[in-house]
Every structure is written in C-alpha cells, then in structure tokens.
Write an enzyme that holds these catalytic residues in place. Structure first.
Site, PDB file in Angstrom:
ATOM      1  N   ASP A  27       0.837  -1.204   0.000  1.00  0.00           N
ATOM      2  CA  ASP A  27       0.000   0.000   0.000  1.00  0.00           C
ATOM      3  C   ASP A  27       0.873   1.255   0.000  1.00  0.00           C
ATOM      4  O   ASP A  27       0.629   2.205   0.740  1.00  0.00           O
ATOM      5  CB  ASP A  27      -0.968  -0.013   1.191  1.00  0.00           C
ATOM      6  CG  ASP A  27      -2.206   0.839   0.928  1.00  0.00           C
ATOM      7  OD1 ASP A  27      -2.431   1.224  -0.248  1.00  0.00           O
ATOM      8  OD2 ASP A  27      -2.948   1.122   1.878  1.00  0.00           O
ATOM      9  N   ASP A  41       1.840   2.519   7.874  1.00  0.00           N
ATOM     10  CA  ASP A  41       0.672   1.691   7.540  1.00  0.00           C
ATOM     11  C   ASP A  41       1.076   0.316   6.982  1.00  0.00           C
ATOM     12  O   ASP A  41       1.019   0.065   5.775  1.00  0.00           O
ATOM     13  CB  ASP A  41      -0.244   2.434   6.552  1.00  0.00           C
ATOM     14  CG  ASP A  41      -1.616   1.771   6.474  1.00  0.00           C
ATOM     15  OD1 ASP A  41      -1.805   0.747   7.155  1.00  0.00           O
ATOM     16  OD2 ASP A  41      -2.473   2.261   5.726  1.00  0.00           O
ATOM     17  N   THR A  87      -4.701   0.120  -3.185  1.00  0.00           N
ATOM     18  CA  THR A  87      -5.463   1.354  -3.342  1.00  0.00           C
ATOM     19  C   THR A  87      -5.594   1.621  -4.834  1.00  0.00           C
ATOM     20  O   THR A  87      -4.593   1.594  -5.558  1.00  0.00           O
ATOM     21  CB  THR A  87      -4.728   2.504  -2.627  1.00  0.00           C
ATOM     22  OG1 THR A  87      -4.688   2.186  -1.237  1.00  0.00           O
ATOM     23  CG2 THR A  87      -5.441   3.829  -2.815  1.00  0.00           C
ATOM     24  N   ASN A 133       0.708   7.278   2.716  1.00  0.00           N
ATOM     25  CA  ASN A 133       1.385   6.396   3.674  1.00  0.00           C
ATOM     26  C   ASN A 133       2.875   6.700   3.784  1.00  0.00           C
ATOM     27  O   ASN A 133       3.618   5.961   4.414  1.00  0.00           O
ATOM     28  CB  ASN A 133       1.157   4.928   3.286  1.00  0.00           C
ATOM     29  CG  ASN A 133      -0.255   4.480   3.613  1.00  0.00           C
ATOM     30  OD1 ASN A 133      -0.914   5.081   4.466  1.00  0.00           O
ATOM     31  ND2 ASN A 133      -0.734   3.444   2.942  1.00  0.00           N
ATOM     32  N   LYS A 141       1.860   4.623  -1.170  1.00  0.00           N
ATOM     33  CA  LYS A 141       1.153   5.746  -1.810  1.00  0.00           C
ATOM     34  C   LYS A 141       1.519   6.997  -1.002  1.00  0.00           C
ATOM     35  O   LYS A 141       1.942   6.882   0.171  1.00  0.00           O
ATOM     36  CB  LYS A 141      -0.358   5.524  -1.807  1.00  0.00           C
ATOM     37  CG  LYS A 141      -0.963   5.357  -0.431  1.00  0.00           C
ATOM     38  CD  LYS A 141      -2.467   5.127  -0.502  1.00  0.00           C
ATOM     39  CE  LYS A 141      -3.035   4.888   0.893  1.00  0.00           C
ATOM     40  NZ  LYS A 141      -4.458   4.617   0.913  1.00  0.00           N
TER      41      LYS A 141
HETATM   42  N1  LIG Z   1       3.378   7.929  13.101  1.00  0.00           N
HETATM   43  C1  LIG Z   1       2.525   8.854  12.659  1.00  0.00           C
HETATM   44  N2  LIG Z   1       2.762  10.165  12.843  1.00  0.00           N
HETATM   45  C2  LIG Z   1       1.888  11.101  12.382  1.00  0.00           C
HETATM   46  N3  LIG Z   1       0.754  10.807  11.725  1.00  0.00           N
HETATM   47  C3  LIG Z   1       0.472   9.517  11.521  1.00  0.00           C
HETATM   48  C4  LIG Z   1       1.329   8.475  11.970  1.00  0.00           C
HETATM   49  N4  LIG Z   1       0.799   7.289  11.592  1.00  0.00           N
HETATM   50  C5  LIG Z   1      -0.331   7.574  10.944  1.00  0.00           C
HETATM   51  N5  LIG Z   1      -0.546   8.909  10.887  1.00  0.00           N
HETATM   52  C6  LIG Z   1      -1.684   9.611  10.256  1.00  0.00           C
HETATM   53  O1  LIG Z   1      -2.860   8.873  10.481  1.00  0.00           O
HETATM   54  C7  LIG Z   1      -3.452   8.452   9.239  1.00  0.00           C
HETATM   55  C8  LIG Z   1      -4.019   7.074   9.405  1.00  0.00           C
HETATM   56  O2  LIG Z   1      -2.973   6.180   9.727  1.00  0.00           O
HETATM   57  P1  LIG Z   1      -2.845   4.753   9.030  1.00  0.00           P
HETATM   58  O3  LIG Z   1      -2.744   4.919   7.549  1.00  0.00           O
HETATM   59  O4  LIG Z   1      -1.760   3.990   9.696  1.00  0.00           O
HETATM   60  O5  LIG Z   1      -4.262   4.172   9.429  1.00  0.00           O
HETATM   61  P2  LIG Z   1      -5.092   2.960   8.840  1.00  0.00           P
HETATM   62  O6  LIG Z   1      -6.325   2.845   9.674  1.00  0.00           O
HETATM   63  O7  LIG Z   1      -4.187   1.784   8.733  1.00  0.00           O
HETATM   64  O8  LIG Z   1      -5.493   3.561   7.461  1.00  0.00           O
HETATM   65  P3  LIG Z   1      -5.553   3.069   5.971  1.00  0.00           P
HETATM   66  O9  LIG Z   1      -5.269   1.609   5.960  1.00  0.00           O
HETATM   67  O10 LIG Z   1      -6.915   3.468   5.567  1.00  0.00           O
HETATM   68  O11 LIG Z   1      -4.497   3.897   5.273  1.00  0.00           O
HETATM   69  C9  LIG Z   1      -2.326   8.547   8.216  1.00  0.00           C
HETATM   70  O12 LIG Z   1      -2.829   8.800   6.929  1.00  0.00           O
HETATM   71  C10 LIG Z   1      -1.509   9.700   8.743  1.00  0.00           C
HETATM   72  O13 LIG Z   1      -2.071  10.920   8.311  1.00  0.00           O
END
Ligand SMILES: Nc1ncnc2c1ncn2[C@@H]1O[C@H](COP(=O)(O)OP(=O)(O)OP(=O)(O)O)[C@@H](O)[C@H]1O
Length: 496
Positions: free
Chosen positions: A163, A181, A210, A168, A165
């Site tokens: 994933d 992610d 995606t 991420n 992109k």
């Molecule tokens: N370590 C971090 N520091 C700052 N922001 C973060 C961090 N990890 C994630 N985020 C923010 O939170 C959002 C969601 O995190 P993440 O992509 O890990 O969630 P998810 O529920 O696995 O989402 P998806 O699978 O839909 O992308 C990210 O797009 C980013 O904006």
C-alpha cells in the site's frame, strides 16, 4: 463483538504457548504495557485511517510524545480488520530502519487497542504535493531516494508493503520520509520476519491495495475483486506503486487518475500512460521502467535489482550512504498554496479496495461517476464503514444532541459562485445535516433536519455534489471523493 475479539486474541496466545507455528518463541521488542488512556494527554488528530485514528499523545509522567494509533475493537472485529491490526503490530515490532515508522509499545482497554508510534510532525507526502502543486525534480529525487532506501530494507526482509502511496509516506518534522501503515503487508515465503501462521492464512487478509496505485497483474488476477483470492504479492507491487508515486510528485496527480475506480482500472490495464512534456528524459525513463507490465522486469525487481534502480541516471548525485544526514527539501506549510498544474485536480484518489466487487454491476451514470445495481455496491459498503469510523472521532460530539450519533462527516468545500469555504458537514442519525466551521468549531447552520422537507442529492462527479432543498440548492466538493457516499447516506436516512 468484544468477546469475539478477545477470543481471537486468546486463541493466538494458546497457539503461541503450545509452540504451534513459527512464532513459538516470538518476543515483542515493543512491549505490551499496562498503561491506560489516562496516562496520556491526547492532543491533535494526526489522521484518520479506514480502521484507526492516530492522535498526538504525550505520556504524562515522562513528557514523551507518540503518535497513538487507536483502534476501536468493536469496529475492527465487525469489519474483519483484526488481522490487519495484529499483522501491523507483529511486523512493525521487527522493523528497524530510519525510513520506517517505529513502534514503541502497545496497550489496550475494554474498547480500544493502542499502538504508540514514532510521531511524524511533517504530515504526509500527499499534503506536500497538494500544497506545492507539484514537486521539483530535485525534491522528487530526494523523496524517491529515501523511499527506495526504505523499500530495499523492507524487500530485503522478504516483505511486500502493498500500500505504498503518498498518504502512507509520512514526513518527520525536519522533512525525512518514513513509510507507515503496515496493515496490508505480505511476507513472502522465505521472509526473515516471524509471523503467526494464522495471520498468514487469514482469508480476511485478501487485499488488492489502493485503486490508483494497484499494478495491472493484481487486477487481472481478480476479475471480481470480491473473490477471496489472494493477489500475487511480489516486490513488483511496491515498485509499480513507487513509479506512480514518483509520477504524482512530479505532476501533481497520479498517472492513471480518472473519475471512478472502474475507469482507473481500465487505464491501468491498458497502461494508458502519458508523460507531461516538462518531465526530464531521466524521470520519464525511470517511471517507464518502474511501470513495466511485467512485475519481474520492473527496475528494482530481481536479484541485483536495487543496484540497477539506485544507479539509474535519475538518481545521479544521490549519496545513498548519507541520505538521512543530507538536507531534505523544505516542507510547505498548511498556509502555502500550490500553483502548479496539479493543484486543481489534486484530490485524494486513494479509495482502498479490499473485499468488495467493482466489476460487472458497476454502471456509468453519464455524469462521469458510477453507481451500482447490486447490493455489493462499494459506495454502500463504504457508508456502513464510515458510520463506525466517523462516530469514533469525538471532535464533533459537542454539536450533537443527547443520544445522537454521527453517520458520516467530512471536511468539504462549500461552493458559492466563484468562492469556496471550508466547512465540516456532519450527518447524524436523528437525522440532521449540520454545517460547522472547522477552524472556529462553531455551528454555522442546520442544513436539513428530519421534517417533511424533501431533500435530494445530485452527484456531479465523485467529488462534487449538490444538496437540493425545496428553496435552495447548495454545492459542495468533497476532496476525498465521497460524493456518492453522501448521496447514499443522506437519501438512505430520508427513506427510513
Ligand atoms: N506515526 C505517525 N505520525 C503522524 N501521523 C500519523 C502516523 N501514523 C499515521 N498517521 C496519520 O494517520 C493516518 C491514518 O494512519 P494509518 O494509515 O496507519 O491508518 P489505517 O487505519 O491503517 O489507514 P488506511 O489503511 O486506511 O491507510 C495517516 O494517513 C496519517 O495521516
């Protein structure tokens, strides 16, 4: 639901203690702590994903700051995302590279799972591209090099991220890239990473990435994406996504962007790829080689692939050994407005395709959008997902009445003549449609509430929609392309 979740965890623990599988002696580097949410001061929301919310959290006794990824147990159980959550925990625990988000510890309470991650204060690459319109070749070269460096490490361990992109690819406060992610990661058969067998085999792990960044071989291996058939995971998946990301950095939009996932897939399958004339020959050549239809021929795949990738003329001048010590591009701040060609069209084109069908039943509506005649309609499915994840965000609770729940909410642009204004649209189960000023956190208007008043939604394209009330029509643009979801959610409530 909660019981179901606990049962899954207990089963995993039993398997571990009985020595089953490859993880009988798995010890977590990032410990499972006995903390509670009260041990932290919760600050701003960094972002909301499809099954989590990530919040800036300061540990009260030490003052240490974390990006706390919070997952609602009921939600992830209901949505079959337990495997994604566990997989991310287990994999991140074993990764150690400056280009990969670090996991410090985890804990849980009755309702939530918490993962304390290294915070990235610089936002994500998508925001940087949006703010700047498009990146210069020097900026894109630096970011691409840091991504290549981190991917070489991840692939070297036998993992495919699946994933990659711009959303991420997070940025530290000083502007270095970190890959985040890992919920979709797939270990290949001889991976050096230890994973519970049930995580490897779990059917809910079916994933195709995606839309805008999915490689053609994944699409052709699942004619109907609803089929629970594993897509072939190869390093080539990530290299294709790297090619798309580099194209997006340089142009402002992803290479196969279109008005619906279906059209995007058609363009990917046909490899309908056009390079803007301002791309240098080196950039076009590298992207062309990363977007090879044959995954094994993509630059970077194969035995000495990374050497070939790093020595491509586009990367001339990159000091691979000192990447993290060299100065990254200047970060654009929120107030900066992009003025490149990509600015206008730079809306998220990242709807995730996990287990639903987008094939035969999807029809075009003549407005550049799509709708579906089947009950497996992706838009409908997304509405039910959003019900949970949006209620998970308590920022808007102050605008609700007692017992009222959020069905869907988004920051959208309200369009009026040539002007636009950012507003938070909140749809509740009452039902009411509330308009809030997201900066001042003040209620602006109740656009609609349950009454004999007729309301219909006209979808112009995936982003643009009109709320038609008897005496007024209001136009909105949802950068997350949820126009169809707004229609389904609002009209669904009208019908009830
Ligand atoms: N370590 C971090 N520091 C700052 N922001 C973060 C961090 N990890 C994630 N985020 C923010 O939170 C959002 C969601 O995190 P993440 O992509 O890990 O969630 P998810 O529920 O696995 O989402 P998806 O699978 O839909 O992308 C990210 O797009 C980013 O904006």
């Amino acid at each position: 639901m909660e019981r179901e979740f606990e049962a899954k965890v207990r089963m995993e623990q039993r398997q571990r203690s009985s020595g089953a599988g490859r993880t009988s002696n798995l010890r977590f580097r990032a410990p499972q702590e006995n903390f509670t949410a009260d041990d932290f001061g919760m600050g701003k929301v960094y972002g909301v994903g499809s099954y989590s919310k990530v919040v800036r959290a300061t540990k009260k006794d030490t003052g240490n700051v974390y990006a706390m990824k919070i997952m609602d147990k009921k939600f992830i159980t209901k949505e079959n995302k337990v495997t994604f959550a566990k997989l991310e925990r287990v994999i991140l625990d074993q990764l150690d590279h400056p280009g990969v988000i670090r996991l410090f510890f985890t804990f849980q309470d009755n309702c939530y799972l918490y993962m304390a991650l290294e915070p990235c204060e610089g936002g994500d690459l998508f925001e940087q591209i949006s703010r700047k319109g498009r990146l210069s070749e020097n900026e894109a070269r630096f970011y691409a090099a840091e991504i290549v460096d981190a991917l070489e490490y991840i692939h070297g361990l036998g993992l495919v991220h699946r994933d990659i992109k711009p959303e991420n690819l997070l940025l530290t406060a000083d502007g270095h890239i970190k890959i985040a992610d890992f919920g979709s990661v797939k270990p290949i058969s001889n991976s050096k990473i230890t994973v519970l067998p049930d995580l490897l085999n779990d059917k809910s792990c079916t994933f195709v990435g995606t839309a805008a960044y999915v490689p053609p071989e994944v699409l052709s291996s699942s004619p109907s994406l609803s089929q629970k058939k594993s897509s072939p995971a190869t390093y080539g998946n990530d290299l294709w996504a790297l090619g798309c990301t580099l194209y997006q950095m340089l142009s402002g939009t992803s290479p196969f962007k279109d008005t619906s996932d279906w059209l995007i897939f058609q363009r990917i399958i046909a490899r309908d790829l056009r390079f803007p004339d301002y791309f240098s020959d080196e950039a076009s050549d590298l992207i062309d080689k990363l977007l090879d239809v044959d995954p094994s021929k993509r630059l970077g795949a194969g035995l000495d692939g990374y050497a070939a990738l790093k020595f491509h003329p586009f990367f001339k001048g990159i000091g691979w050994k000192n990447l993290r010590a060299s100065s990254p591009p200047q970060l654009a701040q929120e107030s900066d407005v992009g003025n490149g060609d990509g600015t206008q069209s730079n809306v998220h084109n990242t709807s995730q395709i996990r287990e639903y069908s987008i094939s035969q039943n999807t029809v075009h509506d003549g407005n550049g959008g799509t709708t579906s005649s089947s009950s497996s309609d992706p838009q409908t499915n997304n509405v039910s997902k959003l019900v949970s994840i949006d209620s998970f965000d308590s920022k808007w609770q102050d605008f609700l009445e007692y017992g009222e729940t959020i069905v869907m909410t988004s920051t959208v642009k309200k369009l009026h003549k040539l002007r636009s204004k950012k507003v938070q649209l909140i749809l509740t189960d009452k039902p009411r449609l509330i308009c809030v000023d997201p900066n001042r956190l003040e209620r602006r208007k109740i656009l609609w509430c349950d009454s004999p008043v007729e309301v219909t939604i006209q979808v112009v394209n995936n982003s643009l929609f009109k709320i038609c009330l008897p005496k007024k029509i209001r136009s909105f643009e949802d950068a997350k392309e949820r126009a169809w979801q707004w229609k389904k959610a609002i009209e669904g409530l009208v019908r009830q």
